[in-house]
Design a protein around this motif. Structure first.
Motif, PDB file in Angstrom:
ATOM      1  N   THR A 141       0.827  -1.207   0.000  1.00  0.00           N
ATOM      2  CA  THR A 141       0.000   0.000   0.000  1.00  0.00           C
ATOM      3  C   THR A 141       0.860   1.254   0.000  1.00  0.00           C
ATOM      4  O   THR A 141       0.495   2.252  -0.621  1.00  0.00           O
ATOM      5  CB  THR A 141      -0.991   0.010   1.182  1.00  0.00           C
ATOM      6  OG1 THR A 141      -0.285  -0.167   2.400  1.00  0.00           O
ATOM      7  CG2 THR A 141      -2.026  -1.087   1.036  1.00  0.00           C
ATOM      8  N   VAL A 142       2.003   1.211   0.664  1.00  0.00           N
ATOM      9  CA  VAL A 142       2.935   2.352   0.641  1.00  0.00           C
ATOM     10  C   VAL A 142       3.456   2.563  -0.779  1.00  0.00           C
ATOM     11  O   VAL A 142       3.480   3.693  -1.289  1.00  0.00           O
ATOM     12  CB  VAL A 142       4.101   2.129   1.634  1.00  0.00           C
ATOM     13  CG1 VAL A 142       5.203   3.159   1.434  1.00  0.00           C
ATOM     14  CG2 VAL A 142       3.587   2.163   3.066  1.00  0.00           C
ATOM     15  N   VAL A 143       3.845   1.476  -1.433  1.00  0.00           N
ATOM     16  CA  VAL A 143       4.344   1.576  -2.809  1.00  0.00           C
ATOM     17  C   VAL A 143       3.244   2.094  -3.734  1.00  0.00           C
ATOM     18  O   VAL A 143       3.492   2.959  -4.579  1.00  0.00           O
ATOM     19  CB  VAL A 143       4.883   0.212  -3.301  1.00  0.00           C
ATOM     20  CG1 VAL A 143       5.197   0.248  -4.783  1.00  0.00           C
ATOM     21  CG2 VAL A 143       6.121  -0.187  -2.505  1.00  0.00           C
ATOM     22  N   SER A 144       2.028   1.598  -3.569  1.00  0.00           N
ATOM     23  CA  SER A 144       0.903   2.057  -4.396  1.00  0.00           C
ATOM     24  C   SER A 144       0.707   3.560  -4.284  1.00  0.00           C
ATOM     25  O   SER A 144       0.467   4.245  -5.284  1.00  0.00           O
ATOM     26  CB  SER A 144      -0.391   1.353  -3.989  1.00  0.00           C
ATOM     27  OG  SER A 144      -0.305  -0.016  -4.201  1.00  0.00           O
ATOM     28  N   ALA A 145       0.794   4.071  -3.062  1.00  0.00           N
ATOM     29  CA  ALA A 145       0.627   5.509  -2.861  1.00  0.00           C
ATOM     30  C   ALA A 145       1.712   6.297  -3.588  1.00  0.00           C
ATOM     31  O   ALA A 145       1.435   7.339  -4.185  1.00  0.00           O
ATOM     32  CB  ALA A 145       0.649   5.834  -1.370  1.00  0.00           C
ATOM     33  N   ARG A 146       2.942   5.803  -3.569  1.00  0.00           N
ATOM     34  CA  ARG A 146       4.042   6.502  -4.245  1.00  0.00           C
ATOM     35  C   ARG A 146       3.926   6.390  -5.764  1.00  0.00           C
ATOM     36  O   ARG A 146       4.364   7.260  -6.489  1.00  0.00           O
ATOM     37  CB  ARG A 146       5.397   5.943  -3.811  1.00  0.00           C
ATOM     38  CG  ARG A 146       5.718   6.040  -2.345  1.00  0.00           C
ATOM     39  CD  ARG A 146       5.797   7.478  -1.851  1.00  0.00           C
ATOM     40  NE  ARG A 146       6.334   7.588  -0.524  1.00  0.00           N
ATOM     41  CZ  ARG A 146       5.647   7.452   0.599  1.00  0.00           C
ATOM     42  NH1 ARG A 146       4.376   7.137   0.560  1.00  0.00           N
ATOM     43  NH2 ARG A 146       6.217   7.596   1.770  1.00  0.00           N
ATOM     44  N   CYS A 147       3.327   5.292  -6.238  1.00  0.00           N
ATOM     45  CA  CYS A 147       3.166   5.099  -7.680  1.00  0.00           C
ATOM     46  C   CYS A 147       1.994   5.906  -8.227  1.00  0.00           C
ATOM     47  O   CYS A 147       2.044   6.410  -9.346  1.00  0.00           O
ATOM     48  CB  CYS A 147       2.947   3.614  -7.994  1.00  0.00           C
ATOM     49  SG  CYS A 147       4.410   2.606  -7.748  1.00  0.00           S
ATOM     50  N   GLY A 148       0.917   5.976  -7.459  1.00  0.00           N
ATOM     51  CA  GLY A 148      -0.265   6.707  -7.902  1.00  0.00           C
ATOM     52  C   GLY A 148      -1.325   5.834  -8.538  1.00  0.00           C
ATOM     53  O   GLY A 148      -2.463   6.257  -8.703  1.00  0.00           O
ATOM     54  N   ALA A 149      -0.984   4.603  -8.909  1.00  0.00           N
ATOM     55  CA  ALA A 149      -1.950   3.688  -9.527  1.00  0.00           C
ATOM     56  C   ALA A 149      -1.601   2.266  -9.107  1.00  0.00           C
ATOM     57  O   ALA A 149      -0.439   1.946  -8.864  1.00  0.00           O
ATOM     58  CB  ALA A 149      -1.923   3.811 -11.047  1.00  0.00           C
ATOM     59  N   ALA A 150      -2.652   1.428  -9.032  1.00  0.00           N
ATOM     60  CA  ALA A 150      -2.437   0.042  -8.617  1.00  0.00           C
ATOM     61  C   ALA A 150      -3.314  -0.898  -9.416  1.00  0.00           C
ATOM     62  O   ALA A 150      -4.447  -0.578  -9.766  1.00  0.00           O
ATOM     63  CB  ALA A 150      -2.727  -0.110  -7.124  1.00  0.00           C
ATOM     64  N   LEU A 151      -2.766  -2.063  -9.676  1.00  0.00           N
ATOM     65  CA  LEU A 151      -3.489  -3.176 -10.269  1.00  0.00           C
ATOM     66  C   LEU A 151      -3.538  -4.258  -9.195  1.00  0.00           C
ATOM     67  O   LEU A 151      -2.496  -4.688  -8.704  1.00  0.00           O
ATOM     68  CB  LEU A 151      -2.760  -3.694 -11.514  1.00  0.00           C
ATOM     69  CG  LEU A 151      -3.347  -4.928 -12.189  1.00  0.00           C
ATOM     70  CD1 LEU A 151      -4.730  -4.614 -12.761  1.00  0.00           C
ATOM     71  CD2 LEU A 151      -2.415  -5.405 -13.293  1.00  0.00           C
TER      72      LEU A 151
END
Length: 186
Positions: A141-151
């Motif tokens: 979830t931390v990585v998703s926030a930094r990326c801006g999009a998630a699959l």
């Protein structure tokens, strides 16, 4: 395919984190296959980042060195060889984890990770990020926030609905746009 076009045309461009509730969902292979597919688009430079510092797999999948990588960059040890080209796929590059750190979540929460993601999105047409399973901690979830999009990926007949709903809620609360949910049948 439509989902990938929508994500790929995002303005501003974003990296895409591939997340799953449990280990063995096939997240690393899904991320790898997605990166290979995007790299084969005409004129499309694609970077696959292995941010699963708890169980890195991308260096094994692509048979790459894992001496330097994301952990070193975030720890202040830059290495020009950290991003490696993939033989046989001319527009695909991989940033492996490198040496597994004792504090993966701390490294991913540091401001340097967000800065690195913004830099990489500016240098590559597509950035796909493999993450640890949600069952292993908050890293995904931390990585998703930094990326801006998630699959979001779940394994058919094995994923628990409550765990999947919890993951989707946490990713959404962290202001990452969910571009889709994939059910892996294998």
């Amino acid at each position: 395919e439509v989902m990938m076009r929508l994500w790929a045309n995002d303005e501003p461009r974003r990296a895409l984190a591939v997340v799953s509730p449990d280990g063995r969902d096939g997240k690393s292979y899904c991320a790898a296959n997605l990166a290979v597919s995007l790299a084969q688009l005409p004129g499309s430079r694609t970077l696959l980042v292995d941010a699963d510092m708890r169980g890195p797999r991308q260096h094994q999948i692509f048979r790459l060195e894992n001496r330097s990588g994301l952990s070193g960059l975030l720890s202040g040890r830059p290495d020009a060889r950290a991003i490696q080209p993939v033989a046989g796929v001319p527009s695909l590059f991989v940033l492996p984890v490198g040496i597994a750190p004792p504090n993966p979540l701390e490294l991913l929460e540091c401001p340097e990770f967000g800065l690195l993601m913004r830099q990489l999105v500016g240098e590559f047409d597509h950035v796909i990020v493999d993450t640890p399973a949600a069952a292993d901690g908050r890293d995904g979830t931390v990585v998703s926030a930094r990326c801006g999009a998630a699959l979001v990926l779940a394994r058919q007949h094995e994923a628990r609905a409550a765990a999947l709903q919890d993951l989707v809620a946490r990713v959404s609360q962290n202001q990452a746009r969910i571009v889709g949910v994939v059910v892996n049948a294998h």
